[in-house]
Every structure is written in structure tokens, then in C-alpha cells.
Motif scaffolding. Structure first.
Motif, PDB file in Angstrom:
ATOM      1  N   THR A  36       0.819  -1.384   0.076  1.00  0.00           N
ATOM      2  CA  THR A  36      -0.211   0.046   0.025  1.00  0.00           C
ATOM      3  C   THR A  36       0.794   1.143   0.099  1.00  0.00           C
ATOM      4  O   THR A  36       0.699   2.267  -0.799  1.00  0.00           O
ATOM      5  CB  THR A  36      -0.872  -0.043   0.978  1.00  0.00           C
ATOM      6  N   ASP A  75      -5.998  -1.371  -4.483  1.00  0.00           N
ATOM      7  CA  ASP A  75      -5.169  -2.162  -3.536  1.00  0.00           C
ATOM      8  C   ASP A  75      -5.894  -3.303  -3.173  1.00  0.00           C
ATOM      9  O   ASP A  75      -7.190  -3.666  -3.230  1.00  0.00           O
ATOM     10  CB  ASP A  75      -5.424  -1.367  -2.146  1.00  0.00           C
ATOM     11  N   ASP A  76      -5.183  -4.523  -2.946  1.00  0.00           N
ATOM     12  CA  ASP A  76      -5.619  -5.898  -2.270  1.00  0.00           C
ATOM     13  C   ASP A  76      -6.616  -6.527  -3.488  1.00  0.00           C
ATOM     14  O   ASP A  76      -7.860  -6.805  -3.021  1.00  0.00           O
ATOM     15  CB  ASP A  76      -6.371  -5.607  -1.095  1.00  0.00           C
TER      16      ASP A  76
HETATM   17 MG    MG Z   1      -1.838  -3.051   2.160  1.00  0.00          MG
END
Ligand code: MG
Ligand code: ADP
Length: 448
Positions: free
Chosen positions: A161, A216-217
Motif C-alpha cells: 500500500t 489495493d488488495d
Molecule cells: Mg495494504
């Protein structure tokens, strides 16, 4: 804001400000705002998940204690994220740049919520993240021209991140581009909300007309077919219009279960890069950098102590740093080794559990089936050896966070053999009760 809540909170703050150093107080407590009291619960709000996680992990007991003192009764505390909470940066040192900075922050607040600390300047580069860092920087300097998409993967707390947001900060400072940072989970929620409100057209207009998508993710898409379909079209629209896409994931795209093949292949179109666990020097450098950033002065041996014991997760490194420094600033006593061990006991224990090595698994499996350790990596194929070897590969995959190629290397096999072994063992365990209980028994031995 509820008046009772703000009264209780202001006395609590007074107590906390006496217990914590000015810097820690400003960093972690001043960012909280009281929201309301309901029954026996005081609700507090912070600006983002980052603060939420941090406060829950490190400051809740301290806050609770202070509150008990301030209002004389025990109250529950719930911390919530509120996007309208006060700005996340609290230490304002007036400087010539400050006007520019606050403008910059405003842009962020309106468009995207980036953590101000997740910049390239704050990212320590070492052998474990050298390539990922170079790739991210190249993308930030040349969006949509260097690598597209950029796919960053790696275990929890290794800086995915951070690196992704660093791209956002960099671009934001240089050009006037429309950047969107969003977690996959949030993206899904937005989609569902749009569906319910019949606002799909707006949703698509929003996400298909940005310059840079930082998502993200992405592993969260696993098993969500409708969402995968939608994201596929978002991806294509952006890609075809030469817009930059950056994705993070906790594993390589090909290892995300239940992810459509066409997304896997798209994720691999551009640059795929891995963040690995940092080595000791990098961990020390990160700790020193964080101490400076947070204005914490810990002696070198405390830094060394943390770096040697906490190896697998940079977020936990930071957690340990804060814990020790809070202790020092609360008690004003020097840190003895025993004290440090006690303060970090749970983190060290988690580390021990997660550091189960491939080798210890091989050893344990070999012992259990009474074969030679050397057979774990030999070419011999009789079933009496092949099955235990497959079991060992399967256990390595499920008990460590090693990748298929890493496991393959330890067994002198390629990653496809490991993948095959894992599937084979899963199937065998369904049919064969004896094998299943053997696997269970080995697991128990390993955790003992
Ligand atoms: Mg993360
Ligand atoms: P992930 O998204 O991989 O779970 P994060 O990006 O949230 O991990 O990183 C966890 C914490 O570790 C963050 O506070 C981040 O700033 C810090 N961190 C990770 N890598 C580095 C690095 N190379 N240098 C400095 N801090 C780092």
C-alpha cells in the motif's frame, strides 16, 4: 458532536497529554475526535483505517485507563472511521511551503485519501524491495508509458500500500491528473451501492474516466464473478485509453483462487513485481527512519533488539517501536532486555509461529514417515517416498507463506510440481482417512 462526549474526551486528553510525550500525543491522540456517547460506550472518530488500526492496536488500553480516571467509571470505547474527521496531519510547522502543502492536502481530500506518510521519500529501499521500488518510481515518473499495469504482490505488511500510494503522491505533485486510490473492497461496495441505487452509469463514468487507478488488495475479487466482470471492463476501458493501472495483491495473480483466466492474464500484461521480507539491515534502516519521522529517540540496542526479533512484517516493526518508545516516555526509565522481551512478547510469539521453516517441515514429515531427509529433494519415485514428499510440499504451502517457486527450490522441483502436489494431497485427504489423520498429526507436532 455530542457535548457529553466532548467533555469526557477533553479531560481524558488532559490526562493522556501528561502521560505521553508531546509528539506521541499529537501524532496519535490529537487526531481523534469525540463523536457521541451511547449507553456505556464512547464513540470516537478518526480520519482513516490507518489510524483506526493503529489506535486499536496500541493505544486503546491507555485511553481506557485515562478515561477511567477522568470520569470515574469504566466505559467502552469504539473507534470509527469518519471521512469528515479532522485532517490527518496535525503537526503544522509553518514554512514557506505550507500554503502549497495545504492546497495539496485539499486536493487529496476531495479526490483521494492518501496517507501523507506513504511517500517515496519515506520508503527505505533494500534488496527485498529494490525492483518493486524501481518499477513504481518508473510508473510514477511516466504514467501509462513505463509499465501498464503494474502489479505489486507480497505478504502482509511489506509495503504494498505504501508503494502504491507513493505513486499517487508523486504524480499528484507533478501533474494535474485525476488519481483514484481505492481498496478493492471499497470498489466493490461502491459498485453494489450503484447497482442498488440504479446509478451504474455514474459508477462507470467515474471509474472509466480517471488517469490513474490505484487499486489495493485485488485478491479480494476472488470468487466474485459479477465483480470480476465489471472490473474487467473497467480495466479494459482504462487500458485502451492509455491510463495507468496499479494493482496490489497478497500473492501472484495466478495463485488467486477463483479468478477468471482473462483477468489473470491482464494482470500479468505489464510489470509484475514482488515485495519480499526485508533483511536485517533494511529492518534497522526502516526503524531508524521511523524513529526520526516520529521524533522518537530509542537507543541503538533497542532498535537492534526489535530488528533481530521481528522479521516478517514491517507494520509489526513499527508497532514494536511505538510500544517501546511509549514505555520509555511513560516511565522515563531505561529499557532493560527483560523489559523489552516482556513488552514485545506477543509480537515475538507471532513471529515464532510464522517463521516455521520449509526445512523444519521437511524434517518433521521425513521423521513421521520414517524416510531420509535427503529423499525430500531426491529424484526417487517409489510411492513410499513420493507421497510423503507431496505431503511436505502441501504443508509448506499451507503453513508458511513461501511461494510455489520457493517451495519448489527447496525440494529441487519446479513450481508446477509443487502446485500439482498440493492439489493431489487435498484430493487424497478427501478419500483417504488415514492420510488425513497423518497430516493432522504432523501439523500438531509442528505447532508443539
Ligand atoms: Mg495494504
Ligand atoms: P501492505 O500493504 O503490504 O500490507 P503497508 O504498505 O501497509 O503493507 O506497510 C505496512 C507499514 O510498513 C506501513 O506503515 C509502511 O509505511 C511501512 N513500510 C513498508 N515498507 C516500508 C519501507 N520499505 N520503508 C519504510 N516503511 C515501510
Amino acid at each position: 458532536m455530542n457535548r457529553d462526549a466532548s467533555k469526557v474526551w477533553s479531560t481524558t486528553c488532559r490526562i493522556l497529554s501528561e502521560q505521553l510525550s508531546k509528539d506521541l500525543f499529537e501524532r496519535w491522540i490529537a487526531v481523534i475526535s469525540p463523536s457521541r456517547i451511547e449507553g456505556d460506550t464512547l464513540y470516537l472518530s478518526v480520519a482513516n483505517d490507518f489510524y483506526l488500526g493503529w489506535l486499536e492496536e496500541h493505544y486503546l488500553p491507555l485511553i481506557q485507563d485515562a478515561m477511567k480516571k477522568s470520569c470515574g467509571r469504566v466505559m467502552d470505547i469504539k473507534v470509527e472511521v469518519d471521512g469528515n474527521a479532522p485532517p490527518v496531519v496535525t503537526r503544522e510547522t509553518p514554512d514557506p511551503e505550507s500554503k502549497k502543502k495545504s492546497l495539496y492536502r485539499q486536493v487529496f481530500k476531495k479526490k483521494i485519501s492518501l496517507n501523507p506518510k506513504y511517500s517515496f521519500e519515506n520508503f527505505i529501499v533494500g534488496p527485498s524491495n529494490h525492483f518493486a521500488h524501481a518499477a513504481a518510481l518508473a510508473v510514477a515518473q511516466n504514467p501509462a508509458r513505463a509499465y501498464n499495469p503494474l502489479f505489486i504482490y507480497g505478504g502482509v505488511g511489506l509495503g504494498k500500500t505504501h508503494l502504491m500510494q507513493a505513486v499517487g503522491h508523486h504524480v499528484c505533485r507533478k501533474n494535474n491528473k485525476d488519481i483514484c486510490y481505492i481498496s478493492t473492497e471499497h470498489f466493490i461496495n461502491k459498485y453494489v451501492e450503484a447497482l442498488q441505487r440504479k446509478k451504474l452509469v455514474d459508477f462507470r463514468k467515474r471509474f472509466r474516466n480517471i488517469d490513474i487507478l490505484l487499486i489495493d488488495d485485488i485478491q479480494v475479487l476472488s470468487g466474485k464473478d459479477g465483480m470480476q466482470e465489471e472490473f474487467f471492463h473497467t480495466f479494459n476501458a482504462l487500458f485502451e485509453n492509455h491510463k495507468q493501472i496499479v494493482l496490489t495483491c497478497d500473492r501472484p495473480a495466478s495463485e488467486i483462487p477463483k479468478l477468471t483466466e482473462r483477468l489473470v492474464s491482464r494482470f500479468e500484461w505489464g510489470q509484475v513485481t514482488q515485495l519480499e521480507k526485508p533483511d536485517t539491515e533494511t529492518r534497522i534502516a526502516i526503524l531508524k527512519n521511523k524513529s526520526e519521522e516520529m521524533n522518537i529517540a530509542l537507543p541503538d540496542d533497542a532498535i537492534q533488539f526489535i530488528a533481530e526479533r521481528i522479521r516478517s512484517n514491517i507494520r509489526k516493526l513499527e508497532g514494536a517501536l511505538i510500544r517501546l518508545s511509549s514505555f520509555v516516555s511513560l516511565t522515563k526509565r531505561p529499557l532493560e532486555t527483560e523489559q523489552m522481551e516482556q513488552l514485545l512478547r506477543d509480537l515475538i510469539e507471532q513471529e515464532r509461529q510464522s517463521s516455521l521453516s520449509i526445512e523444519s517441515i521437511q524434517k518433521s514429515v521425513a521423521e513421521y514417515f520414517d524416510i531420509r531427509l535427503a529423499d525430500m529433494s531426491s529424484r526417487r519415485r517409489p510411492k513410499s517416498i513420493a507421497v510423503p514428499r507431496q505431503v511436505a510440499m502441501y504443508l509448506c504451502r499451507s503453513l508458511t507463506d513461501s511461494s510455489f517457486p520457493e517451495i519448489g527450490e527447496a525440494f529441487s522441483k519446479n513450481h508446477a510440481t509443487v502446485l500439482y502436489a498440493c492439489r493431489a494431497v487435498e484430493q487424497m485427504m478427501e478419500r483417504d482417512k488415514l492420510l488425513k489423520s497423518s497430516v493432522h498429526a504432523i501439523k500438531q507436532r509442528l505447532s508443539a
